[in-house]
Design a protein around this motif. Structure first.
Motif, mmCIF file in Angstrom:
data_model
loop_
_atom_site.group_PDB
_atom_site.id
_atom_site.type_symbol
_atom_site.label_atom_id
_atom_site.label_comp_id
_atom_site.label_asym_id
_atom_site.label_seq_id
_atom_site.Cartn_x
_atom_site.Cartn_y
_atom_site.Cartn_z
ATOM 1 N N ALA A 213 36.945 33.308 50.198
ATOM 2 C CA ALA A 213 37.589 33.877 49.014
ATOM 3 C C ALA A 213 38.979 34.415 49.307
ATOM 4 O O ALA A 213 39.832 34.469 48.418
ATOM 5 C CB ALA A 213 36.725 35.010 48.449
ATOM 6 N N PHE A 214 39.224 34.804 50.565
ATOM 7 C CA PHE A 214 40.493 35.433 50.941
ATOM 8 C C PHE A 214 41.089 34.731 52.170
ATOM 9 O O PHE A 214 41.182 35.318 53.251
ATOM 10 C CB PHE A 214 40.280 36.921 51.233
ATOM 11 N N GLU A 260 34.596 34.378 45.584
ATOM 12 C CA GLU A 260 35.357 33.146 45.323
ATOM 13 C C GLU A 260 35.700 33.009 43.843
ATOM 14 O O GLU A 260 36.799 32.557 43.484
ATOM 15 C CB GLU A 260 34.552 31.923 45.775
ATOM 16 N N THR A 263 38.632 35.322 43.010
ATOM 17 C CA THR A 263 39.947 34.885 43.500
ATOM 18 C C THR A 263 40.320 33.489 43.000
ATOM 19 O O THR A 263 41.355 32.944 43.385
ATOM 20 C CB THR A 263 40.004 34.921 45.038
ATOM 21 N N ILE A 293 40.523 43.431 45.246
ATOM 22 C CA ILE A 293 41.596 42.680 44.576
ATOM 23 C C ILE A 293 42.662 43.636 44.041
ATOM 24 O O ILE A 293 43.866 43.369 44.135
ATOM 25 C CB ILE A 293 41.007 41.798 43.459
ATOM 26 N N ARG A 296 44.789 44.771 46.950
ATOM 27 C CA ARG A 296 45.131 43.659 47.850
ATOM 28 C C ARG A 296 46.528 43.862 48.433
ATOM 29 O O ARG A 296 47.496 44.058 47.697
ATOM 30 C CB ARG A 296 45.076 42.356 47.063
#
Length: 309
Positions: A213-214, A260, A263, A293, A296
C-alpha cells in the motif's frame, strides 16, 4: 535474469474480483506502483498472496502476468509452499517455465519435519532447478527453524541457495549469519516491524508487506538507511510503525488490502475462508490507516541514492 538479493522486494497481494476470480487489472496497477517506487523485485504467492487458496493454474497465471508487467525491469520470485517434496519440485519447474527469475522456499507445509528431513527437502528441490533460491526462515509462524548448521550443509551442497528471508524475530541472528557466512548468504528482513533495525544490523534487503500500500515510503526508508541518512530514515519509520504493525497480525491480508484500497492501488477482496473485516476490528484498522494517510510525510529524493555496492 540473475538476482541481486537486496533492496525492497514486496510480497505482493493477489487481487480478486467480486466473483472470486483473479483480478489481473488491479494486480497490474499495484505492480506498476511498486516499480515506480523503485523496488528491487516482486515476490508472488506468499502468505500475503493467499497462496494456500490458489489453484496451480492461478499460480501460473500470476507468474506469467507479473513477468509480462515487469518486462525485465526487476526479477519475479515465486514462493514455494508445498506439502510434499514432489509437489515442490513440480512447482519450481512450473515457475521457471512461466518466466520466474527465482524462488522463495518455505520448509514443508503441515508436517513438522525434523532437521534432517528439512535439509533433505530443500536440497532435493534446489538441486532440481537452476533458479536461485531464498529460504524463508520463519519458525514463529511455521514451526520449523533452519538453523545455521542446517544452512552450512545447504550452502555447501546447493550453490543456488543464495539468500534467507530472516523472520526469526531475533535481530542478533543477522550478525550470527554474517559472522558465519559472510556474503555467501544474503539476508532480507522478513518482519516489517524489525526492518529498519535489521538494515542497521546489516541486512541486505527487506521482503516487505505494507509496501503493498505504501511503496514509496518503504523504499525511501531502505535507501535512506543504506545511504547513511539515519535520521531521515528513522523519521519516516516512526510514522510508519503503526501501519507496519498491521502486518504482524493473523488478519494481515485483510489489513493490508484495506490499506491498498485507501491508497488507491488495490481492492479489499479476499478469498474464503478469509472474510473482509467487520465491526470494531474494521474500524480500528481503518482508523490506523486513515491517520497514517493524514500524517503521511513528504519524502526526500531517494531513488537515486547510491545504496548498493
Amino acid at each position: 535474469m540473475s538476482i541481486k538479493w537486496n533492496g525492497v522486494m514486496p510480497a505482493v497481494t493477489t487481487k480478486f474480483t467480486d466473483q472470486d476470480t483473479l483480478d489481473l487489472v488491479n494486480f497490474e496497477v499495484n505492480i506498476h506502483a511498486q516499480l515506480e517506487a523503485g523496488v528491487s523485485g516482486i515476490i508472488l504467492g506468499g502468505t500475503l498472496g493467499e497462496a494456500s487458496t490458489l489453484t496451480d493454474d492461478e499460480k501460473r497465471i500470476i507468474v506469467r502476468k507479473a513477468v509480462e508487467v515487469v518486462d525485465g525491469k526487476v526479477p519475479v520470485v515465486m514462493n514455494i509452499a508445498e506439502q510434499t517434496t514432489t509437489a515442490a519440485i513440480d512447482a519450481a519447474k512450473k515457475a521457471k517455465e512461466d518466466g520466474a527469475s527465482g524462488l522463495m522456499m518455505l520448509p514443508p507445509m503441515r508436517y513438522k519435519a525434523d532437521d534432517r528431513e528439512t535439509v533433505t527437502y530443500f536440497k532435493k528441490v534446489a538441486n532440481s532447478t537452476t533458479l536461485p533460491i531464498m529460504v524463508y526462515n520463519n519458525p514463529v509462524d511455521y514451526g520449523i527453524e533452519v538453523t545455521l548448521d542446517m544452512f552450512e550443509e545447504l550452502l555447501r551442497d546447493c550453490p543456488n541457495i543464495q539468500a534467507v528471508k530472516e523472520s526469526t524475530r531475533d535481530l542478533s541472528n543477522i550478525t550470527r549469519i554474517k559472522n558465519r557466512f559472510g556474503n555467501r548468504l544474503a539476508i532480507l528482513s522478513g518482519v516489517d516491524t524489525l526492518a529498519l533495525e535489521s538494515i542497521f544490523m546489516g541486512a541486505d534487503g527487506w521482503v516487505a508487506g505494507l509496501v503493498c500500500a505504501f511503496p514509496a515510503e518503504t523504499v525511501a526508508i531502505f535507501n535512506l538507511a543504506k545511504a547513511g541518512r539515519t535520521e531521515e530514515a528513522l523519521s519516516i519509520y516512526r510514522w510508519f510503525l503503526p501501519l507496519l504493525e498491521l502486518d504482524i497480525n493473523s488478519k494481515l491480508v485483510q489489513n493490508i488490502k484495506l490499506a491498498e484500497v485507501a491508497t488507491g492501488i488495490g481492492t479489499e477482496n479476499v478469498r474464503e475462508p478469509r472474510l473482509p473485516l467487520v465491526g470494531e476490528e474494521r474500524e480500528r484498522v481503518l482508523a490506523i490507516i486513515e491517520n497514517g494517510i493524514k500524517t503521511r510525510p513528504e519524502l526526500p529524493e531517494y531513488k537515486e541514492l547510491a545504496v548498493f555496492a
